[in-house]
Write a protein that holds these residues in place. Structure first.
Motif, PDB file in Angstrom:
ATOM      1  N   PRO A  81      -3.466  15.774  -3.060  1.00 31.66           N
ATOM      2  CA  PRO A  81      -2.496  15.277  -2.075  1.00 31.66           C
ATOM      3  C   PRO A  81      -1.346  16.266  -1.832  1.00 31.66           C
ATOM      4  CG  PRO A  81      -3.062  13.532  -3.607  1.00 31.66           C
ATOM      5  CD  PRO A  81      -3.675  14.788  -4.129  1.00 31.66           C
ATOM      6  N   ALA A  82      -0.927  16.978  -2.845  1.00 28.98           N
ATOM      7  CA  ALA A  82       0.138  17.966  -2.668  1.00 28.98           C
ATOM      8  C   ALA A  82      -0.335  19.132  -1.809  1.00 28.98           C
ATOM      9  CB  ALA A  82       0.619  18.475  -4.023  1.00 28.98           C
ATOM     10  N   ASN A  86      -2.716  18.929   0.532  1.00 31.13           N
ATOM     11  CA  ASN A  86      -2.805  18.408   1.899  1.00 31.13           C
ATOM     12  C   ASN A  86      -1.428  18.298   2.546  1.00 31.13           C
ATOM     13  OD1 ASN A  86      -5.567  18.252   1.726  1.00 31.13           O
ATOM     14  ND2 ASN A  86      -5.599  16.075   1.268  1.00 31.13           N
ATOM     15  N   LYS A  87      -0.436  17.908   1.776  1.00 33.24           N
ATOM     16  CA  LYS A  87       0.928  17.797   2.293  1.00 33.24           C
ATOM     17  C   LYS A  87       1.452  19.169   2.704  1.00 33.24           C
ATOM     18  CE  LYS A  87       5.369  15.749   1.092  1.00 33.24           C
ATOM     19  NZ  LYS A  87       6.152  15.074   0.070  1.00 33.24           N
ATOM     20  N   LYS A 103      -0.116  20.129   6.011  1.00 36.39           N
ATOM     21  CA  LYS A 103       0.495  19.403   7.121  1.00 36.39           C
ATOM     22  C   LYS A 103       1.827  20.029   7.512  1.00 36.39           C
ATOM     23  CE  LYS A 103      -1.619  14.930   6.198  1.00 36.39           C
ATOM     24  NZ  LYS A 103      -1.394  13.514   5.908  1.00 36.39           N
ATOM     25  N   GLU A 123       2.256  12.068  13.889  1.00 32.07           N
ATOM     26  CA  GLU A 123       0.904  12.320  13.408  1.00 32.07           C
ATOM     27  C   GLU A 123      -0.028  11.394  14.176  1.00 32.07           C
ATOM     28  OE1 GLU A 123      -1.209  13.077   9.112  1.00 32.07           O
ATOM     29  OE2 GLU A 123       0.361  11.568   9.229  1.00 32.07           O
TER      30      GLU A 123
END
Length: 141
Positions: free
Chosen positions: A40-41, A43-44, A47, A137
């Motif tokens: 998740p980090a 992917n963040k 983004k 988003e």
């Protein structure tokens, strides 16, 4: 006896190959346990690339608007250079394709579309920004 033969006969403390392999296996297991928590980090952070690029396009569009009293639909015209995409070549770094989807005299909309499925769920992340800086988003990944 010569001094160097005495040195060769002396036993030196060291790790065995088995001990080193056991340590490497333990480190590998720890990495496999930690990896799902780190995704998740990652992917963040990817983004964040889309957000920064769209903010830059907004700045370029505003500058173009102040000069020409209209927004442009052409990225080259406003001075934006798309970095090579990570899917196009081995030296490509960009994870998002940037495009201007709508441009009129008073409004514009720019879009950043992911070129890779970061989470593996079949969805490609999409972000949009308008002339007022409203960042949203559109498709979450």
């Amino acid at each position: 006896m010569k001094p160097y033969t005495l040195f060769l006969c002396k036993r030196v403390k060291a790790y065995t190959l088995t001990e080193i392999l056991v340590v490497l296996v333990i480190i590998g297991i720890l990495v496999l346990l930690a990896l799902p928590n780190l995704l998740p980090a990652v992917n963040k952070a990817k983004k964040l690339e889309a957000k920064q690029q769209l903010a830059y396009v907004k700045t370029l569009e505003k500058n173009y608007f102040y000069e020409h009293s209209e927004y442009s639909k052409d990225l080259n015209e406003i001075g934006f250079i798309q970095e090579k995409l990570s899917t196009d070549s081995k030296d490509g770094k960009a994870n998002y394709r940037i495009e201007i989807t709508n441009a009129t005299n008073t409004t514009f909309t720019a879009r950043a579309t992911a070129v890779k499925d970061f989470s593996g769920d079949g969805k490609f992340n999409v972000w949009e920004i308008d002339q007022d800086g409203n960042l949203k988003e559109v498709v979450a990944d």
